[in-house]
Design a protein around this motif. Structure first.
Motif, mmCIF file in Angstrom:
data_model
loop_
_atom_site.group_PDB
_atom_site.id
_atom_site.type_symbol
_atom_site.label_atom_id
_atom_site.label_comp_id
_atom_site.label_asym_id
_atom_site.label_seq_id
_atom_site.Cartn_x
_atom_site.Cartn_y
_atom_site.Cartn_z
ATOM 1 N N THR A 68 0.800 -1.225 0.000
ATOM 2 C CA THR A 68 0.000 0.000 0.000
ATOM 3 C C THR A 68 0.837 1.282 0.000
ATOM 4 N N THR A 69 2.157 1.163 0.037
ATOM 5 C CA THR A 69 3.028 2.345 0.058
ATOM 6 C C THR A 69 3.132 2.946 -1.338
ATOM 7 N N LYS A 70 2.702 4.171 -1.494
ATOM 8 C CA LYS A 70 2.743 4.820 -2.800
ATOM 9 C C LYS A 70 4.173 5.200 -3.167
ATOM 10 N N LEU A 71 4.489 5.084 -4.454
ATOM 11 C CA LEU A 71 5.791 5.520 -4.946
ATOM 12 C C LEU A 71 5.868 7.049 -4.926
ATOM 13 N N PHE A 72 7.062 7.572 -5.077
ATOM 14 C CA PHE A 72 7.270 9.018 -4.991
ATOM 15 C C PHE A 72 6.476 9.777 -6.040
#
Length: 483
Positions: free
Chosen positions: A475-479
């Motif tokens: 669930t961690t969004k990319l930059f």
């Protein structure tokens, strides 16, 4: 990472596609001409991008194009059971990047003969430029999959057996600089010269520098669009420069790997769907329902009708009987279907998006061009495209929905690329299955978790990278995924 990058690819020359000569022992990397390494890297890259193997590439499932019949782990985002991320690292860092690095090493160490001397400086530049472009393409894929990745230290296992991770945004900027530096070195070579650039070793373009130049500019545009929300000023200048210099303008410019009819060189789709004798996949309900509702002329090319007629997809995350739902179309059961690396349709959608962002007056025309390119690519006609567009016109107010949904349909056989469009534009609206693993947090994944092997072998650098991106989670969004 130590175990992965330290491995020099086994079975380097097992593919029948290699036609360049080897000095003595054909199974020894130290006697290999660069073309053989390029050939191997290109095939491995194509295999990875095009395979539906649940051990390596599950993006057709993530984007809800396909659904699994029996073993539905990957449809529910369980990628750790098969160590999928480990495979992605091995395929890209070892099979692709390590072989490209070795080819570069051989080229830089080569001493031309007297008869080759006149042509060598130009050809050396061309060969190194092609390698550089392939490396840029591969590293962008890795960043887009994981976020921060080993980059500056990744290519030197002797000096950096446990490489540090670089910041994804910084890598992107460096990749743009690298592509800018490589493009001027692509110079067309007279066909009468004795030392052509890679020739048969390059299975994408046969060493044609002019085609590689179009590919490089198209890749530059892809990089620009990738950071359109995170670094809009750099994105706009980079995209404008790429389009002005000359990107793909027709299917004749497509970058693809031509598979053969016989094993082991047939398309990995055919390998997994036909040659395997298994029935592991059928149509996903999300895409089938959308295409049915929109009278999409491509649906008969994407899928087969069920007995009695019509197209039916299964609910995402659920299994079912193979014959009850639409099968994947004939293209996936054809051994020689080319493997797509980057094609005109994809580039046309980047141009549409670039215009939507920075030149709105031209956006509708570019959108129509992109949708038409996809319909024609899949065997449709321009007349069918006109009919389809009449009921699916460009919406300037909600352009992300227009382009996002149509790119999703168009990228049916380029699911990793589709994943990028979806994460960047937030369309179509995809809902995770209720049966998805807890680690998905009730959402469709926006990144792949780092390999378990990295946690075990390169733990301190893995921890630092995980902290830097906000957690090693699905669930961690990319930059660049800002919205």
């Amino acid at each position: 990472m130590k175990k992965i990058i330290a491995i020099l690819t086994t079975g380097l020359l097992l593919t029948a596609c290699v036609s360049e000569d080897i000095n003595t022992d054909p199974n020894s990397a130290y006697t290999t001409v660069p073309g053989s390494l390029i050939n191997y890297a290109e095939k491995e890259l194509s295999d990875y991008l095009n395979t539906p193997s649940v051990n390596e590439n599950n993006f057709r499932l993530t984007m809800q194009y396909w659904q699994e019949t029996t073993y539905v782990n990957e449809s529910n985002y369980d990628f750790t059971n098969r160590n999928v991320s480990n495979s992605i690292y091995t395929l890209n860092y070892v099979n692709v990047l390590k072989n490209l690095s070795k080819a570069k090493e051989i080229i830089n160490a080569y001493s031309p003969t007297a008869t080759e001397l006149a042509d060598w400086p130009t050809n050396k530049k061309n060969q190194l430029a092609i390698i550089e472009i392939l490396e840029v393409f591969t590293y962008q894929r890795l960043v887009d999959t994981f976020g921060n990745i080993p980059y500056t230290q990744a290519g030197n296992v002797i000096a950096f057996p446990l490489p540090a991770y670089d910041d994804g945004a910084t890598i992107y900027q460096n990749l743009i600089s690298r592509i800018d530096a490589a493009i001027p070195n692509l110079v067309a070579v007279d066909e009468d010269h004795d030392f052509d650039t890679f020739t048969d070793g390059d299975k994408y373009y046969g060493g044609d520098a002019s085609k590689w130049r179009k590919f490089a500019n198209s890749l530059k545009l892809k990089l620009a669009i990738g950071i359109a929300d995170s670094n809009p000023s750099l994105a706009q200048t980079t995209a404008t420069s790429a389009i002005t210099a000359g990107v793909m303008t027709s299917p004749a410019d497509n970058c693809q790997f031509q598979y053969l009819a016989a094993s082991p060189n047939y398309n990995p789709l055919f390998e997994n769907l036909s040659a395997s004798g298994r029935n592991d996949f059928f149509a996903g309900k999300t895409l089938v329902d959308y295409m049915n509702a929109t009278n999409d002329p491509r649906i008969g090319h994407y899928f087969d009708e069920v007995e009695g007629g019509g197209y039916v997809g299964q609910v995402i995350g659920e299994g079912g009987e193979f014959g009850d739902f639409s099968n994947i179309g004939a293209f996936a059961y054809t051994a020689t279907t080319p493997g797509i690396i980057l094609n005109y349709t994809e580039v046309a959608f980047y141009i549409a998006e670039a215009n939507a962002r920075w030149n709105p007056a031209a956006a509708a025309t570019a959108y129509n061009t992109a949708v038409t390119a996809s319909i024609v690519e899949w065997g449709g006609t321009p007349a069918e495209a006109v009919t389809y567009l009449a009921t699916h016109p460009y919406d300037a107010v909600n352009w992300k929905k227009s382009i996002g949904e149509q790119a999703w349909v168009a990228m049916f056989n380029q699911a990793q690329t589709s994943w990028n469009f979806w994460r960047r534009l937030d369309f179509p609206v995809l809902t995770a299955p209720a049966t998805a693993i807890i680690n998905a947090g009730g959402k469709v994944p926006v990144r792949m978790a780092y390999p378990v092997l990295e946690q075990q072998v390169n733990s301190s650098n893995w921890k630092a990278a995980s902290t830097a991106i906000g957690g090693d989670l699905l669930t961690t969004k990319l930059f660049w995924d800002k919205f």
